[in-house]
Design a protein around this motif. Structure first.
Motif, PDB file in Angstrom:
ATOM      1  N   ASP A   1      -5.931  13.343 -12.628  1.00  0.00           N
ATOM      2  CA  ASP A   1      -5.676  13.610 -11.209  1.00  0.00           C
ATOM      3  C   ASP A   1      -5.074  14.992 -11.003  1.00  0.00           C
ATOM      4  OD1 ASP A   1      -6.632  11.170 -10.464  1.00  0.00           O
ATOM      5  OD2 ASP A   1      -4.701  10.290  -9.942  1.00  0.00           O
ATOM      6  N   ALA A   2      -4.066  15.340 -11.807  1.00  0.00           N
ATOM      7  CA  ALA A   2      -3.387  16.616 -11.629  1.00  0.00           C
ATOM      8  C   ALA A   2      -4.316  17.783 -11.927  1.00  0.00           C
ATOM      9  CB  ALA A   2      -2.147  16.674 -12.527  1.00  0.00           C
ATOM     10  N   ALA A   3      -5.114  17.666 -12.982  1.00  0.00           N
ATOM     11  CA  ALA A   3      -6.036  18.747 -13.315  1.00  0.00           C
ATOM     12  C   ALA A   3      -7.099  18.902 -12.234  1.00  0.00           C
ATOM     13  CB  ALA A   3      -6.687  18.467 -14.669  1.00  0.00           C
ATOM     14  N   ARG A   4      -7.621  17.792 -11.717  1.00  0.00           N
ATOM     15  CA  ARG A   4      -8.657  17.843 -10.689  1.00  0.00           C
ATOM     16  C   ARG A   4      -8.133  18.496  -9.417  1.00  0.00           C
ATOM     17  NH1 ARG A   4      -9.182  12.762 -10.037  1.00  0.00           N
ATOM     18  NH2 ARG A   4     -10.607  12.468 -11.779  1.00  0.00           N
ATOM     19  N   ALA A   5      -6.864  18.288  -9.119  1.00  0.00           N
ATOM     20  CA  ALA A   5      -6.277  18.828  -7.892  1.00  0.00           C
ATOM     21  C   ALA A   5      -5.742  20.247  -8.068  1.00  0.00           C
ATOM     22  CB  ALA A   5      -5.150  17.918  -7.406  1.00  0.00           C
ATOM     23  N   GLY A   6      -5.904  20.824  -9.257  1.00  0.00           N
ATOM     24  CA  GLY A   6      -5.403  22.170  -9.491  1.00  0.00           C
ATOM     25  C   GLY A   6      -3.903  22.226  -9.653  1.00  0.00           C
ATOM     26  N   ALA A   7      -3.293  21.111 -10.083  1.00  0.00           N
ATOM     27  CA  ALA A   7      -1.837  21.048 -10.199  1.00  0.00           C
ATOM     28  C   ALA A   7      -1.400  21.116 -11.657  1.00  0.00           C
ATOM     29  CB  ALA A   7      -1.318  19.757  -9.558  1.00  0.00           C
ATOM     30  N   SER A   8      -2.094  21.926 -12.456  1.00  0.00           N
ATOM     31  CA  SER A   8      -1.792  21.982 -13.888  1.00  0.00           C
ATOM     32  C   SER A   8      -0.362  22.445 -14.154  1.00  0.00           C
ATOM     33  CB  SER A   8      -2.788  22.899 -14.589  1.00  0.00           C
ATOM     34  OG  SER A   8      -4.107  22.392 -14.489  1.00  0.00           O
ATOM     35  N   GLY A   9       0.128  23.402 -13.356  1.00  0.00           N
ATOM     36  CA  GLY A   9       1.484  23.879 -13.551  1.00  0.00           C
ATOM     37  C   GLY A   9       2.513  22.789 -13.299  1.00  0.00           C
ATOM     38  N   ARG A  10       2.346  22.085 -12.188  1.00  0.00           N
ATOM     39  CA  ARG A  10       3.263  20.981 -11.860  1.00  0.00           C
ATOM     40  C   ARG A  10       3.135  19.869 -12.893  1.00  0.00           C
ATOM     41  NH1 ARG A  10       6.562  17.769 -10.987  1.00  0.00           N
ATOM     42  NH2 ARG A  10       7.088  16.629  -9.077  1.00  0.00           N
ATOM     43  N   MET A  11       1.919  19.616 -13.365  1.00  0.00           N
ATOM     44  CA  MET A  11       1.688  18.597 -14.381  1.00  0.00           C
ATOM     45  C   MET A  11       2.436  18.945 -15.664  1.00  0.00           C
ATOM     46  SD  MET A  11      -1.961  17.388 -16.046  1.00  0.00           S
ATOM     47  CE  MET A  11      -2.372  19.058 -16.579  1.00  0.00           C
ATOM     48  N   ALA A  12       2.357  20.203 -16.086  1.00  0.00           N
ATOM     49  CA  ALA A  12       3.007  20.620 -17.327  1.00  0.00           C
ATOM     50  C   ALA A  12       4.520  20.472 -17.227  1.00  0.00           C
ATOM     51  CB  ALA A  12       2.627  22.062 -17.651  1.00  0.00           C
TER      52      ALA A  12
ATOM     53  N   ALA B   1       0.851  -1.183   0.000  1.00  0.00           N
ATOM     54  CA  ALA B   1       0.000   0.000   0.000  1.00  0.00           C
ATOM     55  C   ALA B   1       0.887   1.234   0.000  1.00  0.00           C
ATOM     56  CB  ALA B   1      -0.925   0.012   1.217  1.00  0.00           C
ATOM     57  N   LEU B   2       0.417   2.284  -0.654  1.00  0.00           N
ATOM     58  CA  LEU B   2       1.180   3.518  -0.734  1.00  0.00           C
ATOM     59  C   LEU B   2       0.236   4.709  -0.795  1.00  0.00           C
ATOM     60  CD1 LEU B   2       0.966   4.532  -3.952  1.00  0.00           C
ATOM     61  CD2 LEU B   2       2.536   2.612  -4.255  1.00  0.00           C
ATOM     62  N   VAL B   3       0.785   5.883  -0.516  1.00  0.00           N
ATOM     63  CA  VAL B   3       0.058   7.139  -0.675  1.00  0.00           C
ATOM     64  C   VAL B   3       0.833   7.970  -1.672  1.00  0.00           C
ATOM     65  CG1 VAL B   3      -0.694   9.280   0.436  1.00  0.00           C
ATOM     66  CG2 VAL B   3      -0.909   7.095   1.650  1.00  0.00           C
ATOM     67  N   ARG B   4       0.136   8.514  -2.664  1.00  0.00           N
ATOM     68  CA  ARG B   4       0.797   9.305  -3.700  1.00  0.00           C
ATOM     69  C   ARG B   4       0.052  10.625  -3.882  1.00  0.00           C
ATOM     70  NH1 ARG B   4      -3.524  10.034  -7.327  1.00  0.00           N
ATOM     71  NH2 ARG B   4      -4.605   8.078  -7.648  1.00  0.00           N
ATOM     72  N   THR B   5       0.757  11.597  -4.430  1.00  0.00           N
ATOM     73  CA  THR B   5       0.178  12.906  -4.692  1.00  0.00           C
ATOM     74  C   THR B   5      -0.567  12.888  -6.020  1.00  0.00           C
ATOM     75  OG1 THR B   5       2.073  13.766  -5.921  1.00  0.00           O
ATOM     76  CG2 THR B   5       2.148  13.943  -3.507  1.00  0.00           C
ATOM     77  N   ALA B   6      -1.176  14.026  -6.366  1.00  0.00           N
ATOM     78  CA  ALA B   6      -1.897  14.132  -7.634  1.00  0.00           C
ATOM     79  C   ALA B   6      -0.963  14.011  -8.823  1.00  0.00           C
ATOM     80  CB  ALA B   6      -2.643  15.466  -7.696  1.00  0.00           C
ATOM     81  N   THR B   7       0.315  14.320  -8.631  1.00  0.00           N
ATOM     82  CA  THR B   7       1.283  14.177  -9.716  1.00  0.00           C
ATOM     83  C   THR B   7       2.105  12.897  -9.562  1.00  0.00           C
ATOM     84  OG1 THR B   7       2.787  15.634  -8.487  1.00  0.00           O
ATOM     85  CG2 THR B   7       1.435  16.642 -10.209  1.00  0.00           C
ATOM     86  N   TRP B   8       1.599  11.983  -8.776  1.00  0.00           N
ATOM     87  CA  TRP B   8       2.123  10.622  -8.632  1.00  0.00           C
ATOM     88  C   TRP B   8       3.516  10.545  -8.002  1.00  0.00           C
ATOM     89  CZ3 TRP B   8      -0.259   5.879  -9.392  1.00  0.00           C
ATOM     90  CH2 TRP B   8      -1.599   5.980  -9.786  1.00  0.00           C
ATOM     91  N   ASP B   9       3.779  11.456  -7.068  1.00  0.00           N
ATOM     92  CA  ASP B   9       4.951  11.294  -6.205  1.00  0.00           C
ATOM     93  C   ASP B   9       4.541  10.420  -5.024  1.00  0.00           C
ATOM     94  OD1 ASP B   9       6.848  12.994  -7.556  1.00  0.00           O
ATOM     95  OD2 ASP B   9       5.659  14.705  -6.861  1.00  0.00           O
ATOM     96  N   VAL B  10       5.275   9.370  -4.768  1.00  0.00           N
ATOM     97  CA  VAL B  10       4.993   8.476  -3.642  1.00  0.00           C
ATOM     98  C   VAL B  10       5.578   9.101  -2.383  1.00  0.00           C
ATOM     99  CG1 VAL B  10       5.348   6.182  -2.654  1.00  0.00           C
ATOM    100  CG2 VAL B  10       4.972   6.439  -5.113  1.00  0.00           C
TER     101      VAL B  10
END
Length: 273
Positions: A185-196, A121-130
């Motif tokens: 996931d990234a767009a839903r979390a408002g992380a578009s900048g980090r996603m790009a 089991a793991l926990v990850r961020t919207a940009t898939w950092d574990v």
């Protein structure tokens, strides 16, 4: 039966301002008829007309704009949950998401992960950092603790780490699905900048990622079956489920349950070793 509240927004605003301490906010400690801030003091803090704010509390102000709601939320020192409730009452929709980087989890959530002894089991961020994992995940998936934080990104590992790629019996399908989930996931979390930023980095390093990214697919992780080719135990199957971490927007927990008794035995053997 309780009376119907035909002005829930006004009731909520009044309740929130009565909970604030005028003295702590720099207002005179003169005798007040009611606790908390006065309407004109909230209006001053929000930079709106006192008359307009009074009408808003009385249900006569019409629907406030997003900008004004943000100022009122700041004036009333609302928490993220309270801010969301304010927008739902005023505009019948949640506010724009404010993405915040997460560097770890609470000790309580880590204990939940650790209690899943035979289930990675793991926990990850919207940009898939574990950012958290249990011992089974380290033994079966990746020893995240042996990696520097910047390399604990699932997408980076999937496209740039030959060992992670070799562990996927159907790498192309898994990678394509992961890119689609990452975008959503990234767009839903408002992380578009980090996603790009991450997409540009991976697109420059991996033509395969660049091609999948151009497809603009979106998907959700949900639940399903994951197959892993482990270097010691060979082929293993897991039923996975994903869960949102309440109170931490953008964080998700993924649990991999061994699909068969034989897979349970393989996990237990890795843990024993």
């Amino acid at each position: 039966m309780p009376a119907t509240n035909d002005n829930p927004l006004g009731t909520y605003l009044k309740d929130r301002r009565t909970r604030l301490d005028p003295v702590a906010l720099g207002y005179p400690s003169a005798r007040r008829r009611t606790p908390g801030l006065r309407r004109e003091e909230v209006a001053q803090r929000a930079n709106v007309s006192p008359t307009w704010y009074t009408f808003l509390e009385q249900g006569r102000g019409g629907a406030p704009s997003t900008e004004v709601l943000e100022r009122i939320a700041h004036a009333l020192m609302l928490s993220s949950v309270e801010r969301e409730h304010l927008f739902l009452l005023a505009q019948n929709r949640p506010p724009q998401v404010r993405y915040q980087e997460s560097e770890g989890v609470t000790p309580r959530l880590q204990r939940v992960l650790d209690a899943l002894v035979s289930s990675p089991a793991l926990v990850r961020t919207a940009t898939w950092d574990v950012i958290a994992w249990n011992r089974a995940a380290a033994k079966v998936l990746t020893d995240y603790g042996a990696l520097p934080p910047a390399r604990r990104n699932v997408l980076r590992m999937m496209f740039l780490d030959p060992q992670v790629r070799a562990a996927q019996p159907d790498w192309h399908s898994v990678a394509r699905a992961m890119v689609a989930v990452f975008r959503a996931d990234a767009a839903r979390a408002g992380a578009s900048g980090r996603m790009a930023m991450l997409a540009d980095e991976l697109g420059a390093a991996s033509p395969e990622f660049a091609a999948m990214w151009r497809d603009n697919d979106v998907s959700s992780l949900g639940e399903g079956i994951k197959h892993i080719r482990h270097p010691v135990c060979g082929l293993m199957a897991f039923e996975y489920s994903s869960f949102a971490v309440d109170g931490s927007p953008g964080l998700g927990m993924v649990v991999f349950n061994p699909a068969t008794p034989a897979d349970v035995e393989k996990v237990e053997a890795l843990l024993a070793a």
